[in-house]
Structure formats: C-alpha cells, structure tokens
Design a protein around this motif. Structure first.
Motif, PDB file in Angstrom:
ATOM      1  N   PHE A 142       0.817  -1.210   0.000  1.00 49.15           N
ATOM      2  CA  PHE A 142       0.000   0.000   0.000  1.00 49.15           C
ATOM      3  C   PHE A 142       0.854   1.265   0.000  1.00 49.15           C
ATOM      4  N   ALA A 143       2.113   1.151   0.365  1.00 50.50           N
ATOM      5  CA  ALA A 143       2.991   2.322   0.328  1.00 50.50           C
ATOM      6  C   ALA A 143       3.241   2.777  -1.112  1.00 50.50           C
ATOM      7  N   TRP A 144       3.071   1.871  -2.069  1.00 57.04           N
ATOM      8  CA  TRP A 144       3.307   2.193  -3.484  1.00 57.04           C
ATOM      9  C   TRP A 144       2.033   2.191  -4.322  1.00 57.04           C
ATOM     10  N   ILE A 145       1.060   1.376  -3.929  1.00 55.78           N
ATOM     11  CA  ILE A 145      -0.186   1.260  -4.683  1.00 55.78           C
ATOM     12  C   ILE A 145      -1.346   1.477  -3.711  1.00 55.78           C
ATOM     13  N   ALA A 146      -2.254   2.370  -4.040  1.00 51.79           N
ATOM     14  CA  ALA A 146      -3.409   2.628  -3.171  1.00 51.79           C
ATOM     15  C   ALA A 146      -4.225   1.347  -2.995  1.00 51.79           C
ATOM     16  N   PRO A 147      -4.855   1.172  -1.825  1.00 47.53           N
ATOM     17  CA  PRO A 147      -5.601  -0.068  -1.577  1.00 47.53           C
ATOM     18  C   PRO A 147      -6.626  -0.407  -2.655  1.00 47.53           C
ATOM     19  N   GLY A 149      -6.610   0.483  -5.775  1.00 52.28           N
ATOM     20  CA  GLY A 149      -5.882   0.068  -6.973  1.00 52.28           C
ATOM     21  C   GLY A 149      -5.308  -1.321  -6.837  1.00 52.28           C
ATOM     22  N   MET A 150      -4.835  -1.648  -5.638  1.00 54.25           N
ATOM     23  CA  MET A 150      -4.300  -2.983  -5.386  1.00 54.25           C
ATOM     24  C   MET A 150      -5.388  -4.044  -5.536  1.00 54.25           C
ATOM     25  N   ALA A 151      -6.570  -3.751  -5.001  1.00 50.39           N
ATOM     26  CA  ALA A 151      -7.690  -4.695  -5.108  1.00 50.39           C
ATOM     27  C   ALA A 151      -8.073  -4.898  -6.567  1.00 50.39           C
ATOM     28  N   TRP A 152      -8.108  -3.817  -7.330  1.00 50.89           N
ATOM     29  CA  TRP A 152      -8.459  -3.929  -8.752  1.00 50.89           C
ATOM     30  C   TRP A 152      -7.435  -4.762  -9.515  1.00 50.89           C
ATOM     31  N   LEU A 153      -6.158  -4.529  -9.245  1.00 50.31           N
ATOM     32  CA  LEU A 153      -5.120  -5.301  -9.913  1.00 50.31           C
ATOM     33  C   LEU A 153      -5.209  -6.787  -9.561  1.00 50.31           C
ATOM     34  N   ARG A 154      -5.512  -7.082  -8.295  1.00 49.47           N
ATOM     35  CA  ARG A 154      -5.662  -8.477  -7.883  1.00 49.47           C
ATOM     36  C   ARG A 154      -6.772  -9.167  -8.672  1.00 49.47           C
ATOM     37  N   LEU A 194      -5.469   3.922 -10.281  1.00 55.08           N
ATOM     38  CA  LEU A 194      -4.710   3.780  -9.038  1.00 55.08           C
ATOM     39  C   LEU A 194      -3.703   2.635  -9.102  1.00 55.08           C
ATOM     40  N   GLY A 195      -3.879   1.738 -10.081  1.00 52.89           N
ATOM     41  CA  GLY A 195      -2.927   0.642 -10.254  1.00 52.89           C
ATOM     42  C   GLY A 195      -1.781   0.979 -11.177  1.00 52.89           C
ATOM     43  N   ALA A 196      -1.715   2.233 -11.649  1.00 54.36           N
ATOM     44  CA  ALA A 196      -0.698   2.637 -12.619  1.00 54.36           C
ATOM     45  C   ALA A 196       0.742   2.427 -12.164  1.00 54.36           C
ATOM     46  N   PRO A 197       1.085   2.507 -10.862  1.00 52.71           N
ATOM     47  CA  PRO A 197       2.487   2.323 -10.469  1.00 52.71           C
ATOM     48  C   PRO A 197       3.117   1.015 -10.922  1.00 52.71           C
ATOM     49  N   VAL A 198       2.323  -0.028 -11.169  1.00 57.06           N
ATOM     50  CA  VAL A 198       2.920  -1.307 -11.593  1.00 57.06           C
ATOM     51  C   VAL A 198       3.509  -1.201 -12.985  1.00 57.06           C
ATOM     52  N   LEU A 199       3.073  -0.202 -13.764  1.00 58.52           N
ATOM     53  CA  LEU A 199       3.571  -0.079 -15.132  1.00 58.52           C
ATOM     54  C   LEU A 199       5.041   0.325 -15.174  1.00 58.52           C
ATOM     55  N   SER A 223       7.337  -0.630 -12.756  1.00 58.09           N
ATOM     56  CA  SER A 223       8.166  -1.447 -11.871  1.00 58.09           C
ATOM     57  C   SER A 223       7.862  -2.926 -12.064  1.00 58.09           C
ATOM     58  N   TRP A 224       8.852  -3.686 -12.541  1.00 62.67           N
ATOM     59  CA  TRP A 224       8.674  -5.127 -12.697  1.00 62.67           C
ATOM     60  C   TRP A 224       8.512  -5.814 -11.347  1.00 62.67           C
ATOM     61  N   SER A 225       9.194  -5.298 -10.327  1.00 65.77           N
ATOM     62  CA  SER A 225       9.094  -5.923  -9.011  1.00 65.77           C
ATOM     63  C   SER A 225       7.700  -5.746  -8.426  1.00 65.77           C
ATOM     64  N   LEU A 226       7.107  -4.549  -8.584  1.00 64.94           N
ATOM     65  CA  LEU A 226       5.746  -4.332  -8.127  1.00 64.94           C
ATOM     66  C   LEU A 226       4.763  -5.221  -8.888  1.00 64.94           C
ATOM     67  N   ALA A 227       4.965  -5.313 -10.205  1.00 65.88           N
ATOM     68  CA  ALA A 227       4.086  -6.151 -11.017  1.00 65.88           C
ATOM     69  C   ALA A 227       4.154  -7.612 -10.566  1.00 65.88           C
ATOM     70  N   ALA A 228       5.367  -8.095 -10.283  1.00 62.00           N
ATOM     71  CA  ALA A 228       5.522  -9.478  -9.821  1.00 62.00           C
ATOM     72  C   ALA A 228       4.842  -9.684  -8.473  1.00 62.00           C
ATOM     73  N   ALA A 229       4.959  -8.685  -7.585  1.00 62.62           N
ATOM     74  CA  ALA A 229       4.320  -8.793  -6.270  1.00 62.62           C
ATOM     75  C   ALA A 229       2.800  -8.837  -6.401  1.00 62.62           C
ATOM     76  N   VAL A 230       2.260  -8.045  -7.317  1.00 66.96           N
ATOM     77  CA  VAL A 230       0.809  -8.041  -7.539  1.00 66.96           C
ATOM     78  C   VAL A 230       0.337  -9.399  -8.057  1.00 66.96           C
ATOM     79  N   VAL A 231       1.105  -9.976  -8.980  1.00 68.27           N
ATOM     80  CA  VAL A 231       0.766 -11.312  -9.469  1.00 68.27           C
ATOM     81  C   VAL A 231       0.780 -12.314  -8.314  1.00 68.27           C
ATOM     82  N   GLY A 232       1.764 -12.193  -7.439  1.00 64.64           N
ATOM     83  CA  GLY A 232       1.834 -13.075  -6.279  1.00 64.64           C
ATOM     84  C   GLY A 232       0.626 -12.930  -5.382  1.00 64.64           C
ATOM     85  N   VAL A 233       0.195 -11.689  -5.147  1.00 68.41           N
ATOM     86  CA  VAL A 233      -0.995 -11.452  -4.320  1.00 68.41           C
ATOM     87  C   VAL A 233      -2.222 -12.089  -4.953  1.00 68.41           C
ATOM     88  N   ALA A 234      -2.388 -11.924  -6.266  1.00 73.00           N
ATOM     89  CA  ALA A 234      -3.557 -12.479  -6.951  1.00 73.00           C
ATOM     90  C   ALA A 234      -3.575 -13.997  -6.885  1.00 73.00           C
TER      91      ALA A 234
END
Length: 285
Positions: free
Chosen positions: A25-30, A32-37, A189-194, A196-207
C-alpha cells in the motif's frame, strides 16, 4: 493431504496474500491494489478455463457482470479496510455478511443463535478498534461493513451462477467483468505497476495467493468433507487471518478482540452447518 490441512493451507495463502498487499500500500493505493488483484486473477482463470468454449446466453452474461461487480466492490472495500484495521478484525467483521444471509434465509435456532453471536462479536471487535484506533478506524469500519454487505450480495448471486454449471469458468468471466466495471473508477490507481517489474511481480503473487490457490484448494475440500465439517473449518478463517496478521504484520490482538473472534467463529460454525458453499468463500477477501 487431509482435507482440514488443505483448508488451513488455503486460509494461510489467502491471508498471506492480503498481508503482502498491505505491505504494497505504500506504493499502490488499496483500491488500486484490489483492482489489480481481480484483474490478474481473472486473466489466470480465463486462460486456464477458456470460457469461450461454453454456450453463453444474455442472461448468463448479465448475471456474470452483476456477480463480478459485487465481487470487485467487495475486494476494494476489504483492501481499504485492512489499510486501517488489523487483518483478523477485518476478516471477522466481514463474515457478518454471510452469517446475515444464513440467518435471513434460514429459520432454525442455529441461524438465530448465529446472528446473535456474530452481532456481539462484531460489537466487541468494533469497540476495541474504535478505542485503540481513533479517527482512522472509523473509515476502516465503514469499509469493512460495506465489504460485508457486498459479500452477502456476492453469495446470493454466486449461488445462481453456480447452478448454471462450471462455477470456476464462470467465476473467471465474472472477475473479468468486475475488473472492467471498476476500471473507470479505480483502474488509474494501479498505474504504479507499469513502471516497476518488481511491483508487477508482487501483484501477481498477491492475486495467485489470495484468489487462484484458495479457490482451487477449497474446491478439493468441498468434495471431501461433510457440510458440518466444512462449517467447522470455515470458522477457523478469522483465527487464521489473526494469526497471519500477528506473525507477518505484527498486529497482536487485544484480549477483547480474541473474545470477539471466538464469538464470530462460533456464529460461522452454527450458520454454515446446513450449507456447502461452492462459491460463497472462494473469492472473498
């Protein structure tokens, strides 16, 4: 692996995914994180199940859109809540949704006792949260109550989806529809993953941890245990969430919180005995 162990593993992966999301949540708003998941889980399920092989009617698609919208909003509200509330508290209060559905649709003593236990448990949890969390906790409580209401709608719609057959495939379509419905509101709100590969990988892990693995494991468990056994296992989820919150996020529960969790867990066990949910819990928080 024994069914209870599979179910515990399902709960641990689901709430470990939520704990990782809190850290992001420090990088992606909650929201936005839920939407990406939801979006990532939808892509995985659609690629796996290939829903275009089914015959879809206009009614099927409309039901999937409504189901997906309820699912998506439920997850957005849940992620907003866990940005302000301890994970175990949020999960326990969110269970007010399915307990209320069971109480309204049932007529036995279990349902009446269950809603009474849940109400007392939620009051205790909310009281401790407000006393310790201050103004910040108000938003979290409003969000988790909204998530509980969405979960109730999700259950009612999910049962109708499940009766049409191939619930996993239709869940994937519903998730895709939900992500499209929410995109104009929270997609940016999910735009920060675009960037950062590390953020994108973390989001995939969460999903994968929060949606794909739990759903697959719960489908195995549902085929191997009785309704009564599943009810007991389901009642372990608030405690599982509290354990993950304590270990991963250092969110140690207050003694009154523990009592509230016990009461909510009892309500879940009482109201779940007569039903074996195929979709009720799978894509919940």
């Amino acid at each position: 692996m024994p069914a209870p162990a599979l179910f515990v593993l399902s709960g641990l992966t689901q709430y470990l995914g939520a704990a990782i999301a809190v850290a992001l949540f420090a990088w992606i708003a909650p929201a936005g994180m839920a939407w990406l998941r939801i979006l990532v889980a939808a892509l995985v399920l659609v690629a796996w199940r290939r829903p275009w092989r089914l015959r879809w009617t206009g009614r099927d698609l409309a039901l999937a859109v409504a189901f997906g919208a309820a699912l998506g909003l439920m997850n957005v509200m849940f992620y907003i809540a866990i940005d302000h509330l301890p994970l175990g508290t949020a999960v326990a209060i969110e269970f007010l949704g399915p307990v209320a559905v069971a109480a309204i649709t049932g007529s036995g003593w279990r349902e009446r006792a269950g809603i009474a236990l849940a109400a007392v448990g939620v009051v205790l949890l909310a009281g401790v949260t407000l006393s310790l969390g201050g103004e910040d906790a108000h938003l979290g409580l409003l969000a988790i109550l909204a998530a509980a209401a969405c979960w109730a709608g999700y259950i009612l719609l999910g049962r109708r989806v499940a009766t049409t057959g191939d619930g996993v495939t239709r869940l994937g379509v519903a998730m895709a529809a939900g992500s499209l419905v929410l995109a104009p509101f929270v997609g940016r709100l999910g735009a920060p993953v675009l960037g950062s590969w590390s953020l994108a990988a973390a989001v995939v892990g969460v999903a994968v941890l929060s949606s794909v693995i739990p759903y697959a494991l719960e489908q195995v468990v549902l085929r191997r245990v009785s309704a009564a056994s599943f009810a007991v296992l389901l009642a372990l989820l608030p405690a599982t969430a509290a354990l993950v919150g304590a270990v991963v996020l250092r969110q140690w529960p207050h003694p009154v919180d523990v009592l509230g969790l016990v009461l909510v867990s009892g309500a879940i066990a009482l109201t779940s005995v007569r039903r074996r949910p195929a979709l009720d819990e799978a894509a919940g928080a």
